[in-house]
Design an enzyme around this catalytic site. Structure first.
Site, PDB file in Angstrom:
ATOM      1  N   GLN A   1     -22.427   4.154  -6.350  1.00 38.96           N
ATOM      2  CA  GLN A   1     -23.005   4.997  -5.166  1.00 38.96           C
ATOM      3  C   GLN A   1     -22.699   6.244  -5.224  1.00 38.96           C
ATOM      4  OE1 GLN A   1     -19.680   1.961  -3.032  1.00 38.96           O
ATOM      5  NE2 GLN A   1     -21.389   2.215  -1.612  1.00 38.96           N
TER       6      GLN A   1
ATOM      7  N   HIS B   1     -17.032  -1.863 -10.172  1.00 43.70           N
ATOM      8  CA  HIS B   1     -17.302  -1.804  -8.527  1.00 43.70           C
ATOM      9  C   HIS B   1     -18.516  -2.189  -8.719  1.00 43.70           C
ATOM     10  CE1 HIS B   1     -16.054   0.091  -4.589  1.00 43.70           C
ATOM     11  NE2 HIS B   1     -17.295  -0.641  -4.381  1.00 43.70           N
TER      12      HIS B   1
ATOM     13  N   ASN C   1     -13.296  -4.623  -7.895  1.00 43.23           N
ATOM     14  CA  ASN C   1     -13.558  -4.459  -6.289  1.00 43.23           C
ATOM     15  C   ASN C   1     -14.060  -5.732  -5.361  1.00 43.23           C
ATOM     16  OD1 ASN C   1     -13.426  -2.568  -3.883  1.00 43.23           O
ATOM     17  ND2 ASN C   1     -15.698  -3.300  -4.061  1.00 43.23           N
TER      18      ASN C   1
ATOM     19  N   GLU D   1      -9.480   0.869   0.935  1.00 40.28           N
ATOM     20  CA  GLU D   1     -10.578   1.136   1.449  1.00 40.28           C
ATOM     21  C   GLU D   1     -10.473   1.043   3.030  1.00 40.28           C
ATOM     22  OE1 GLU D   1     -14.679  -0.269   0.680  1.00 40.28           O
ATOM     23  OE2 GLU D   1     -14.029  -0.020  -1.608  1.00 40.28           O
TER      24      GLU D   1
ATOM     25  N   TRP E   1     -12.614   5.094   3.124  1.00 38.31           N
ATOM     26  CA  TRP E   1     -14.174   4.926   2.611  1.00 38.31           C
ATOM     27  C   TRP E   1     -15.104   5.650   3.524  1.00 38.31           C
ATOM     28  CZ3 TRP E   1     -15.809   3.129  -1.807  1.00 38.31           C
ATOM     29  CH2 TRP E   1     -17.277   3.232  -1.935  1.00 38.31           C
TER      30      TRP E   1
ATOM     31  N   GLU F   1     -25.378   3.185   0.017  1.00 38.19           N
ATOM     32  CA  GLU F   1     -24.494   2.064   0.804  1.00 38.19           C
ATOM     33  C   GLU F   1     -25.336   0.676   0.331  1.00 38.19           C
ATOM     34  OE1 GLU F   1     -21.798   1.370   1.949  1.00 38.19           O
ATOM     35  OE2 GLU F   1     -22.322  -0.382   2.871  1.00 38.19           O
ATOM     36  N   TRP F   2     -25.558   0.522  -1.045  1.00 37.07           N
ATOM     37  CA  TRP F   2     -25.902  -0.707  -1.510  1.00 37.07           C
ATOM     38  C   TRP F   2     -27.296  -1.354  -0.694  1.00 37.07           C
ATOM     39  CZ3 TRP F   2     -23.382  -0.810  -5.733  1.00 37.07           C
ATOM     40  CH2 TRP F   2     -22.112  -0.494  -5.749  1.00 37.07           C
TER      41      TRP F   2
HETATM   42  C1  BGC Z   1     -17.177  -1.743  -0.686  1.00 35.97           C
HETATM   43  C2  BGC Z   1     -17.998  -0.347  -0.714  1.00 35.97           C
HETATM   44  C3  BGC Z   1     -18.912  -0.215   0.350  1.00 35.97           C
HETATM   45  C4  BGC Z   1     -18.118  -0.279   1.658  1.00 35.97           C
HETATM   46  C5  BGC Z   1     -18.809  -0.217   3.084  1.00 35.97           C
HETATM   47  C6  BGC Z   1     -16.627  -1.916   0.731  1.00 35.97           C
HETATM   48  O1  BGC Z   1     -16.646  -3.438   1.009  1.00 35.97           O
HETATM   49  O2  BGC Z   1     -16.168  -1.514  -1.754  1.00 35.97           O
HETATM   50  O3  BGC Z   1     -18.548  -0.279  -1.728  1.00 35.97           O
HETATM   51  O4  BGC Z   1     -19.710   0.884   0.434  1.00 35.97           O
HETATM   52  O5  BGC Z   1     -17.345  -1.695   1.796  1.00 35.97           O
HETATM   53  O6  BGC Z   1     -19.772  -1.389   3.036  1.00 35.97           O
END
Ligand code: BGC
Length: 525
Positions: free
Chosen positions: A25, A128, A174, A364, A414, A421-422
């Site tokens: 990320q 992750h 993760n 997170e 987080w 953001e994926w």
């Molecule tokens: C994940 C992160 C993601 C965040 C917000 C978490 O579940 O570990 O990689 O960016 O949520 O969606």
């Protein structure tokens, strides 16, 4: 200065707090210094896989700007930083017979030294979501238990050997729920497998998520075993796993909805935490899946269906944020699966502690402000909704520790930075620091300043906790407390890829709180 308004008691001196990120990320530099591809490299480039069509090739360019990121951490005054190691930087082809990439080792080694030199404790995630592409190509990655467990353990071993003299907090995985369900069930995350042939040419959503999840649990377990047997005595660290889950409250007092709320927790958290901490899969999951539901009679199935939605990945439970009176639980985030509901955070901490009896680290916790991407930098820096969110959860955190006696030992927001953001690409921003993707310049938002101030005021300067350091740990990261209500029938909220659906019906909906938990003790094996 932003007023923090919290109760007068404090967290112990050794309470760790900071921010979290993940390699894919933030790092970018996907072809630098011998790194091998991860499954996200090409996946994010396929049309339609990310909302804005953008990939992770640059991200926040943290591979090159890591010194700047360290300065930012110092500016916030954090005690710890949670980051993840990219497997394919360390072992480009991923496998147990494949060569180690010394340039990758050097990068993380320097980074760890940089943290320590600034008095910041590294909190390291091994996995992750960025599986080496070569392992997917070779044997379908998490779907091949016989291979992946051995390969993961070897990768973990290299990390323990090379960094374990300095890293004392390890996380194996993760959020296995996301790995399994989003990668192999819904097919919205890499490798994108699904039964939906419009989405993916390959995959079987009814079997693969559970197979992948099983491999993840075993890989975690064997890595923990290795750490305990060969490294722990010498290195003195601890190791755990990060689990995500959604706090679920029954929509009303009916038995079906009370059960549905528990089922939601079983599938979100119990799937992984129960085998790890209690020695077996939740009874509900065995019942739900068995040998593809061998134990369900037609009558039982009818009950399950009535008690919840159609979606196995949510435990046949419907999620909604709408209360029976039509009001919303809290402020809506940019992403559909998240609302601000601080009491859910406290409830979830209590639930985890009572059920698993392990210390908790919140690995997170964060909030994406609606339409933040459309704002000017100046506007985005005044992230009131995010400040409000953190104000709520920090006060819930304190109450859980001080009033409820929950053993929480750390908290990570987080995220340090807005980042990739994926499947949302860059349009959803979770950072406490704004990133201008044109210039890569970083600007602290009000939320970052709030957390910095809050922890300055609420961590005791000279009172260590009385808890012995040797206890095996559970780390829970609380995600984003929210709630919804459990319903008899109707639609399901799909985390990270769809909005909670609004269905009238009898107005019966399910509770929901998104939560990320990190738990470390592994029992057995
Ligand atoms: C994940 C992160 C993601 C965040 C917000 C978490 O579940 O570990 O990689 O960016 O949520 O969606």
């Amino acid at each position: 200065m932003i007023a923090t308004n919290a109760p007068p008691y404090k967290l112990p001196t050794d309470f760790l707090w900071g921010f979290a990120t993940a390699s894919f990320q933030i790092e970018g530099a996907t072809d630098a210094d011998g790194r091998g591809k991860s499954i996200w490299d090409d996946f994010s480039k396929i049309t339609g896989k990310t909302l804005d069509g953008r990939d992770g090739d640059v991200a926040t360019d943290s591979y090159h700007r890591w010194q700047e990121d360290l300065d930012l951490l110092v500016q916030y005054g954090v005690k710890s930083y949670r980051f993840s190691i990219s497997w394919s930087r360390i072992i480009p082809s991923g496998g147990r017979e494949d060569p180690v990439n010394e340039a990758g080792i050097e990068f993380y080694s320097d980074f760890i030294d940089g943290l320590l030199a600034r008095g910041i404790t590294p909190f390291v995630t091994l996995y992750h979501w960025d599986l080496p592409q070569a392992l997917h190509d070779r044997y379908l990655g998490w779907l091949n238990k016989g291979e992946i467990v051995l390969d993961f353990v070897r990768y973990a071993k290299v990390c323990f050997e090379r960094f374990g003299d300095r890293v004392k907090h390890w996380l194996t995985m993760n959020e296995p729920w996301c790995i399994s369900i989003l990668g192999y069930g819904r097919g919205v995350f890499a490798p994108g497998r699904s039964s939906d042939r419009l989405r993916s040419p390959e995959g079987n959503s009814s079997t693969e998520p559970w197979i992948a999840g099983h491999s993840v649990i075993l890989s975690h377990a064997y890595a923990v075993k290795l750490y305990r047997e060969e490294f722990k005595a010498k290195q003195g660290g601890e190791i755990g796993i990060t689990l995500n889950g959604d706090w679920a409250m029954p929509y009303d007092d009916s038995i079906q909805n009370i059960e549905a709320a528990q089922h939601a927790l079983d599938v979100a958290i119990g799937w992984f935490a129960d085998p790890i901490y209690l020695g077996q899969y939740p009874a509900y999951m065995k019942q739900m899946l068995g040998d593809r539901l061998p134990d369900f009679t037609p009558e039982e199935l009818a009950v399950v269906k009535e008690a919840g939605g159609e979606d196995e990945f949510q435990g046949h439970v419907e999620y909604t944020f709408t209360r029976p009176d039509g009001t919303q639980l809290g402020t809506q985030a940019h992403c559909a699966w998240l609302q601000d509901y601080a009491p859910g955070f406290r409830d979830l901490l209590n639930y985890l502690y009572k059920r698993y009896r392990k210390p908790i680290y919140v690995t997170e916790n964060g909030f994406a402000v609606k339409d933040e991407d459309k704002k000017t930098v100046e506007e985005a820096l005044q992230d009131d909704d995010r400040v409000q969110y953190y104000r709520g959860v920090t006060s819930s955190l304190l109450a859980a520790v001080k009033e409820d006696g929950v053993d929480v030992r750390g908290y990570f927001g987080w995220s340090l930075l807005d980042n990739f953001e994926w499947a949302d690409g860059y349009v959803t921003r979770f950072g406490v620091t704004y990133v201008d993707y044109e210039t890569q310049k970083r600007y602290p938002k009000d939320s970052g300043k709030f957390l910095s101030q809050w922890f300055k005021e609420h961590v005791d300067n000279d009172k260590p906790s009385s808890i012995p350091a040797t206890i095996v740990k559970v780390i829970s990261a609380a995600g984003n407390s929210v709630e919804t209500k459990v319903v008899h029938s109707a639609n399901v909220n799909v985390p990270k890829d769809a909005a909670p659906k609004k269905k009238g019906g009898k107005g019966k909906k399910a509770p929901f709180a998104r939560f990320t938990a990190y738990i470390s003790a592994f029992l057995g094996l």
